[in-house]
Design a protein around this motif. Structure first.
Motif, PDB file in Angstrom:
ATOM      1  N   TRP A  90       0.700  -1.242   0.112  1.00  0.00           N
ATOM      2  CA  TRP A  90       0.265   0.157   0.081  1.00  0.00           C
ATOM      3  C   TRP A  90       0.908   1.322  -0.043  1.00  0.00           C
ATOM      4  CZ3 TRP A  90      -5.584   0.643   1.239  1.00  0.00           C
ATOM      5  CH2 TRP A  90      -6.428  -0.544   1.013  1.00  0.00           C
ATOM      6  N   GLN A  91       2.183   1.263   0.005  1.00  0.00           N
ATOM      7  CA  GLN A  91       2.895   2.327   0.174  1.00  0.00           C
ATOM      8  C   GLN A  91       2.713   3.162  -0.958  1.00  0.00           C
ATOM      9  OE1 GLN A  91       5.448   3.037   2.481  1.00  0.00           O
ATOM     10  NE2 GLN A  91       4.559   1.777   3.864  1.00  0.00           N
ATOM     11  N   ALA A  92       3.033   2.468  -2.209  1.00  0.00           N
ATOM     12  CA  ALA A  92       2.788   3.441  -3.510  1.00  0.00           C
ATOM     13  C   ALA A  92       1.234   3.939  -3.342  1.00  0.00           C
ATOM     14  CB  ALA A  92       2.812   2.403  -4.704  1.00  0.00           C
ATOM     15  N   VAL A  93       0.233   3.548  -3.161  1.00  0.00           N
ATOM     16  CA  VAL A  93      -1.129   4.129  -3.139  1.00  0.00           C
ATOM     17  C   VAL A  93      -1.194   5.497  -1.918  1.00  0.00           C
ATOM     18  CG1 VAL A  93      -3.504   3.855  -2.471  1.00  0.00           C
ATOM     19  CG2 VAL A  93      -2.277   2.083  -3.578  1.00  0.00           C
ATOM     20  N   LEU A  94      -0.561   5.134  -0.680  1.00  0.00           N
ATOM     21  CA  LEU A  94      -0.477   6.209   0.019  1.00  0.00           C
ATOM     22  C   LEU A  94       0.485   7.357  -0.081  1.00  0.00           C
ATOM     23  CD1 LEU A  94      -2.124   6.642   2.537  1.00  0.00           C
ATOM     24  CD2 LEU A  94      -0.249   5.626   3.972  1.00  0.00           C
ATOM     25  N   GLN A  95       1.564   6.983  -0.877  1.00  0.00           N
ATOM     26  CA  GLN A  95       2.613   8.091  -1.289  1.00  0.00           C
ATOM     27  C   GLN A  95       1.914   9.025  -2.214  1.00  0.00           C
ATOM     28  OE1 GLN A  95       6.298   6.442  -2.005  1.00  0.00           O
ATOM     29  NE2 GLN A  95       6.479   5.520  -0.071  1.00  0.00           N
ATOM     30  N   PHE A  96       1.095   8.326  -3.141  1.00  0.00           N
ATOM     31  CA  PHE A  96       0.439   8.870  -4.258  1.00  0.00           C
ATOM     32  C   PHE A  96      -0.705   9.962  -3.814  1.00  0.00           C
ATOM     33  CE2 PHE A  96      -3.136   9.316  -6.991  1.00  0.00           C
ATOM     34  CZ  PHE A  96      -2.487   9.925  -8.359  1.00  0.00           C
ATOM     35  N   LEU A  97      -1.272   9.292  -2.786  1.00  0.00           N
ATOM     36  CA  LEU A  97      -2.684  10.021  -2.420  1.00  0.00           C
ATOM     37  C   LEU A  97      -2.132  11.228  -1.737  1.00  0.00           C
ATOM     38  CD1 LEU A  97      -5.094   7.337  -1.420  1.00  0.00           C
ATOM     39  CD2 LEU A  97      -5.389   8.503  -3.352  1.00  0.00           C
ATOM     40  N   ILE A  98      -0.894  11.210  -1.023  1.00  0.00           N
ATOM     41  CA  ILE A  98      -0.614  12.449  -0.233  1.00  0.00           C
ATOM     42  C   ILE A  98       0.427  13.242  -0.907  1.00  0.00           C
ATOM     43  CG2 ILE A  98       0.856  13.127   1.741  1.00  0.00           C
ATOM     44  CD1 ILE A  98      -0.144  10.526   3.205  1.00  0.00           C
ATOM     45  N   ARG A  99       1.428  12.785  -1.770  1.00  0.00           N
ATOM     46  CA  ARG A  99       2.478  13.417  -2.255  1.00  0.00           C
ATOM     47  C   ARG A  99       2.004  14.110  -3.474  1.00  0.00           C
ATOM     48  NH1 ARG A  99       7.649   9.533  -0.578  1.00  0.00           N
ATOM     49  NH2 ARG A  99       6.810   9.549   1.704  1.00  0.00           N
ATOM     50  N   GLU A 100       1.278  13.283  -4.451  1.00  0.00           N
ATOM     51  CA  GLU A 100       1.287  13.692  -5.892  1.00  0.00           C
ATOM     52  C   GLU A 100      -0.087  14.760  -5.667  1.00  0.00           C
ATOM     53  OE1 GLU A 100       1.815  13.971  -9.757  1.00  0.00           O
ATOM     54  OE2 GLU A 100       2.949  12.942  -8.241  1.00  0.00           O
ATOM     55  N   ARG A 101      -0.948  14.757  -4.788  1.00  0.00           N
ATOM     56  CA  ARG A 101      -2.028  15.747  -4.606  1.00  0.00           C
ATOM     57  C   ARG A 101      -1.474  17.027  -4.196  1.00  0.00           C
ATOM     58  NH1 ARG A 101      -6.363  12.403  -1.972  1.00  0.00           N
ATOM     59  NH2 ARG A 101      -7.604  14.207  -2.048  1.00  0.00           N
ATOM     60  N   ASN A 102      -0.369  16.819  -3.028  1.00  0.00           N
ATOM     61  CA  ASN A 102       0.045  17.851  -2.419  1.00  0.00           C
ATOM     62  C   ASN A 102       0.990  18.874  -3.504  1.00  0.00           C
ATOM     63  OD1 ASN A 102      -1.066  17.319  -0.143  1.00  0.00           O
ATOM     64  ND2 ASN A 102       1.137  16.876   0.849  1.00  0.00           N
ATOM     65  N   HIS A 103       1.312  18.002  -4.492  1.00  0.00           N
ATOM     66  CA  HIS A 103       2.011  18.976  -5.461  1.00  0.00           C
ATOM     67  C   HIS A 103       1.141  19.666  -6.361  1.00  0.00           C
ATOM     68  CE1 HIS A 103       5.416  19.282  -8.497  1.00  0.00           C
ATOM     69  NE2 HIS A 103       4.308  19.506  -9.362  1.00  0.00           N
ATOM     70  N   ILE A 104      -0.023  19.342  -6.656  1.00  0.00           N
ATOM     71  CA  ILE A 104      -1.029  20.104  -7.289  1.00  0.00           C
ATOM     72  C   ILE A 104      -1.611  21.346  -6.431  1.00  0.00           C
ATOM     73  CG2 ILE A 104      -3.442  20.192  -7.762  1.00  0.00           C
ATOM     74  CD1 ILE A 104      -3.286  17.295  -8.876  1.00  0.00           C
ATOM     75  N   VAL A 105      -1.550  21.221  -5.158  1.00  0.00           N
ATOM     76  CA  VAL A 105      -1.777  22.264  -4.351  1.00  0.00           C
ATOM     77  C   VAL A 105      -0.488  23.656  -4.316  1.00  0.00           C
ATOM     78  CG1 VAL A 105      -2.135  23.139  -1.772  1.00  0.00           C
ATOM     79  CG2 VAL A 105      -3.296  20.995  -2.571  1.00  0.00           C
ATOM     80  N   LEU A 106       0.606  22.699  -4.403  1.00  0.00           N
ATOM     81  CA  LEU A 106       1.700  23.595  -4.550  1.00  0.00           C
ATOM     82  C   LEU A 106       1.809  24.414  -5.721  1.00  0.00           C
ATOM     83  CD1 LEU A 106       4.414  24.114  -2.750  1.00  0.00           C
ATOM     84  CD2 LEU A 106       3.108  22.272  -2.296  1.00  0.00           C
ATOM     85  N   GLN A 107       1.340  23.868  -6.883  1.00  0.00           N
ATOM     86  CA  GLN A 107       1.206  24.400  -8.030  1.00  0.00           C
ATOM     87  C   GLN A 107       0.073  25.761  -8.282  1.00  0.00           C
ATOM     88  OE1 GLN A 107       0.134  21.208 -10.991  1.00  0.00           O
ATOM     89  NE2 GLN A 107       2.270  21.533 -11.874  1.00  0.00           N
ATOM     90  N   ASP A 108      -0.905  25.434  -7.380  1.00  0.00           N
ATOM     91  CA  ASP A 108      -1.883  26.464  -7.201  1.00  0.00           C
ATOM     92  C   ASP A 108      -1.518  27.443  -6.332  1.00  0.00           C
ATOM     93  OD1 ASP A 108      -3.744  25.159  -8.919  1.00  0.00           O
ATOM     94  OD2 ASP A 108      -4.832  24.166  -7.167  1.00  0.00           O
ATOM     95  N   VAL A 109      -0.500  27.275  -5.450  1.00  0.00           N
ATOM     96  CA  VAL A 109       0.228  28.250  -4.587  1.00  0.00           C
ATOM     97  C   VAL A 109       0.863  29.158  -5.340  1.00  0.00           C
ATOM     98  CG1 VAL A 109       1.286  28.985  -2.535  1.00  0.00           C
ATOM     99  CG2 VAL A 109      -0.334  27.319  -2.112  1.00  0.00           C
TER     100      VAL A 109
END
Length: 342
Positions: A240-259
């Motif tokens: 489940w590591q890949a799923v959790l890392q994606f759900l947290i880090r990849e979506r956070n990257h989108i927030v950083l782009q918006d900021v």
């Protein structure tokens, strides 16, 4: 996994190497009252900008189930901000507001909230405010990942100071990520064997006051024990590591782009709230500090929900057993030597 789903200045010579910044403080904690009541508290933390023209950022961590007055307090703080960047794949929160009749088709999170006498976040927060903006994966991006395809980066005219890259989990193996997403959705929607089992367990919880109290204690102690990146804890199975890392880090990257887009505007808002699950906040704060120079300024703690174990008939011996088990499971993976890791 379901319990785990549901941060001295001294004198020194100038040539001394600069210390690495301290990691973010936790966003969840357990408050223990004198009358034995346990409360899960979640931080609302303000980050001050490195430039006067940039907005202050309010990191509003949230649990997806809680008491009604908890969400009322969150709504008041969000409504005072100039802009709210909120979580929700495919803008699910706004869709839920537009189509409240679909709430009866309850997911596992909704059923669990009701079984515990709590409410689900999407039932309590109003997302129809004009200053609320979705900052998450689109439905198409999510489906791409689910099918095992590589996520396409949206174009932006504001290049970040660090190179854009997919989360390490995505680079490691798209097939493993896709398979993990299938398993997760099967559990949440009750379409897999584990999903049916989980939904059945929720029915037992709803029928037993003592079981409700026990699950609340476990949830409070589990979430309160999370000090850093949840995906790095031993309680998360390797698959489940890949799923959790994606759900947290990849979506956070989108927030950083918006900021970053906001920072490039001639007159950005004065205060921007980032309204996301508390599990996202450790990585998000770390990146905002490292990449954009923001720094913690002040914080407050809000109680998501609480329980008095003594009044529910849970003994101190049972409580200590639960705490020791959770602390052992939730400890960071890097604390163990390679020979100890399973």
């Amino acid at each position: 996994m379901l319990l785990a789903l549901l941060a001295a200045v001294g004198c020194a010579p100038r040539q001394t190497a600069r210390r690495a910044p301290a990691p973010p403080q936790p966003y969840m904690r357990v408050h223990r009252a004198p009358d034995s009541t346990l409360a899960l508290q979640v931080a609302v933390r303000e980050l001050a900008p490195p430039r006067k023209t940039w907005p202050a950022l309010l990191l509003v961590g949230v649990t997806h189930l809680g008491e009604t007055n908890y969400y009322q307090a969150l709504q008041e703080r969000l409504d005072r901000c100039d802009l709210v960047l909120y979580e929700g794949i495919g803008d699910a929160p706004r869709q839920a507001s537009l189509h409240p009749e679909n709430r009866e088709q309850a997911s596992l999170q909704v059923r669990m909230a009701h079984a515990l006498g709590l409410v689900f976040q999407l039932e309590a927060i109003r997302y129809d405010r004009p200053h609320f903006k979705n900052s998450d994966l689109t439905s198409e991006q999510f489906l791409d990942v689910w099918r095992g395809e590589r996520l396409k980066r949206p174009s932006t005219c504001v290049p970040p100071p660090l190179p854009l890259k997919l989360a390490a989990a995505v680079d490691a193996g798209d097939d493993a990520l896709s398979e993990g997403m299938d398993q997760l959705l099967g559990i949440m929607e009750g379409t897999s064997f584990m999903g049916v089992l989980a939904h059945t367990m929720v029915q037992f919880i709803a029928a037993s006051p003592r079981l409700q109290a026990t699950v609340k204690v476990v949830l409070i102690e589990t979430m309160g024990a999370i000090k850093g990146d949840l995906s790095e804890s031993l309680s998360v199975p390797e698959e489940w590591q890949a799923v959790l890392q994606f759900l947290i880090r990849e979506r956070n990257h989108i927030v950083l782009q918006d900021v970053r887009r906001l920072l490039a505007e001639p007159r950005p808002p004065r205060q921007v709230a980032i309204f996301y699950g508390a599990g996202h906040m450790h990585d998000l704060e770390q990146r905002l500090r490292a990449e954009l120079g923001y720094r913690p300024a002040r914080e407050e703690w809000l109680t998501a929900f609480s329980i008095n174990p003594r009044a529910a008939g849970i003994t101190e011996l049972e409580l200590n057993w639960v705490r020791s088990l959770i602390e052992w499971q939730i400890r960071p993976r890097q604390q163990d030597s390679p020979g100890q890791q399973q």
